[in-house]
Enzyme design. Structure first.
Site, PDB file in Angstrom:
ATOM      1  N   ASP A 288      38.045  29.534   4.853  1.00  0.00           N
ATOM      2  CA  ASP A 288      37.952  29.911   6.259  1.00  0.00           C
ATOM      3  C   ASP A 288      36.483  30.083   6.641  1.00  0.00           C
ATOM      4  OD1 ASP A 288      39.862  31.201   8.554  1.00  0.00           O
ATOM      5  OD2 ASP A 288      37.917  32.195   8.494  1.00  0.00           O
ATOM      6  N   ILE A 289      36.069  29.417   7.713  1.00  0.00           N
ATOM      7  CA  ILE A 289      34.679  29.513   8.150  1.00  0.00           C
ATOM      8  C   ILE A 289      34.404  30.926   8.667  1.00  0.00           C
ATOM      9  CG2 ILE A 289      32.972  28.683   9.820  1.00  0.00           C
ATOM     10  CD1 ILE A 289      34.300  25.967   9.714  1.00  0.00           C
ATOM     11  N   GLU A 331      40.054  27.453  12.103  1.00  0.00           N
ATOM     12  CA  GLU A 331      38.991  27.155  11.129  1.00  0.00           C
ATOM     13  C   GLU A 331      39.452  27.358   9.687  1.00  0.00           C
ATOM     14  OE1 GLU A 331      38.405  31.452  12.515  1.00  0.00           O
ATOM     15  OE2 GLU A 331      39.200  29.570  13.285  1.00  0.00           O
TER      16      GLU A 331
END
Length: 409
Positions: A288-289, A331
């Site tokens: 996950d960004i 994301e």
């Protein structure tokens, strides 16, 4: 008897200590006493050597590792020779050496018989349940021809029936590889690997047939293991090719080009079935960004889109062709790693994390630093998919809580 029963007691007492310290397999004392009694009888009557076949059968059915079992007899051989009287004729020592060679060969024959029956059952299950249900016909047909060829050879081992070997160029798989397979397999490295494995597969079966005809069962076992490994490698190659073709049936994420979550369950279940048969591990990474909303708010949504594509590019740089990336929404991405232990998956996640941290996105002349957090888990057949996702999400959440840009497992 050249060696007294008292010395045999001493040797087996040492053997018990050796087994307790060195063996990974479980081996009960009763099995060692059985070997001791049979060995004592064999020293008096060499015809008893054949009875070690039953020991081999029992060890194989008890999942005792073959290499460990053979090392047990090697330990006995060395100790028996060491306990021969000093004034013994050299020919007697050679007789003991030959006797143990015959014992190991007889034991190996029994072990190979049990191992071969198990492999025949595995091949039949693979052919009847996994391949037809999961693999398209263009790939399943040549693969099943190799399975049938190997199964026929295995039957020749346990039934002593004739087996006619076929040259690798003229078998059904070989013909498919030269014609249809060459058109179907786009990646040259995969094609060359399959071609190499195919040739080795046939060569090793010829060697195995020679060992079987000569009655060299210890050597035969090791060759059968190599043949099995080659078959499994090709199954993995074909699984990758199959997934590529199946992926065309699933919608891809239009922005990043990776698979969507719709295909995740199907592909994971397919690899669960293969893992159940091959006992090869599977691992999952959820990535996950970090602070993705901040990127959107600061640089705009187009920059956010470029950040997602940049992240996927970094992920792909650190994966194999047989691995999978799914966009799970926003994301968040899931990475599926077949034939990968937890330890190996952690290394992959760290490489992705480090590469991303060192490789900022250049957008409209501006340098945007991007980091990501990762949850990692090794998964096993039978685990509910929802629970797997939940477990890895918890690890990802822990990584976010501990400061982000972390790998938690």
């Amino acid at each position: 008897m050249v060696i007294t029963e008292e010395k045999i007691d001493v040797i087996f007492s040492r053997l018990l200590t050796y087994v307790e310290k060195k063996f990974k397999s479980f081996l009960c004392k009763e099995s060692l006493f059985q070997i001791k009694d049979l060995l004592t009888q064999t020293l008096k009557d060499k015809n008893k050597v054949k009875s070690f076949e039953e020991i081999g059968l029992f060890f194989a059915e008890s999942d005792v590792i073959f290499v460990e079992a053979v090392s047990l007899f090697d330990f006995l051989r060395k100790n028996f020779i060491a306990h021969l009287p000093n004034n013994i004729d050299l020919r007697e020592a050679k007789r003991v050496e030959r006797l143990f060679e015959d014992i190991v060969n007889s034991f190996s024959k029994g072990y190979v018989e049990s191992y071969t029956k198990r492999e025949i059952n595995n091949l039949t299950f693979l052919e009847n349940h996994i391949i037809p249900s999961e693999m398209i016909y263009q790939l399943s047909r040549p693969l099943k021809s190799h399975i049938e060829y190997l199964r026929n050879f295995l039957y020749s081992i346990i039934t002593d029936r004739d087996f006619d070997s076929v040259d690798y160029k003229s078998c059904e798989f070989g013909i498919w590889l030269k014609e249809e397979g060459k058109q179907l397999i786009e990646e040259e490295i995969i094609f060359k690997n399959i071609k190499f494995l195919h040739k080795n597969f046939h060569n090793l079966i010829e060697i195995a047939q020679s060992y079987k005809n000569q009655g060299f069962y210890k050597e035969l076992f090791f060759i059968l293991n190599e043949i099995e490994n080659i078959l499994l490698q090709n199954i993995n190659n074909f699984s990758y090719l199959n997934t590529k073709l199946l992926a065309l049936e699933f919608a891809k994420d239009p922005l990043t080009g990776v698979l969507t979550r719709r295909g995740f369950n199907v592909i994971l279940q397919k690899h669960f079935e293969i893992s159940e048969l091959t006992r090869l591990p599977i691992s999952i990474i959820i990535a996950d960004i970090d602070f993705f909303k901040k990127i959107n708010d600061t640089y705009g949504h187009l920059a956010g889109d470029e950040a997602l594509k940049h992240f996927v590019k970094i992920i792909k740089q650190n994966l194999r062709k047989s691995d999978y990336i799914f966009r799970f929404g926003g994301e968040e991405f899931i990475i599926l790693l077949p034939n990968t232990t937890l330890e190996e998956a952690i290394v992959i996640a760290e490489k992705i994390r480090e590469t991303l941290e060192k490789t900022p996105l250049i957008y409209n002349g501006k340098e945007i630093k991007i980091t990501a957090s990762f949850g990692v888990k090794e998964v096993h057949p039978g685990e509910p998919v929802d629970r797997i996702i939940e477990d890895v999400d918890k690890k990802l959440y822990k990584a976010k809580e501990s400061g982000r840009n972390k790998v938690i497992y």
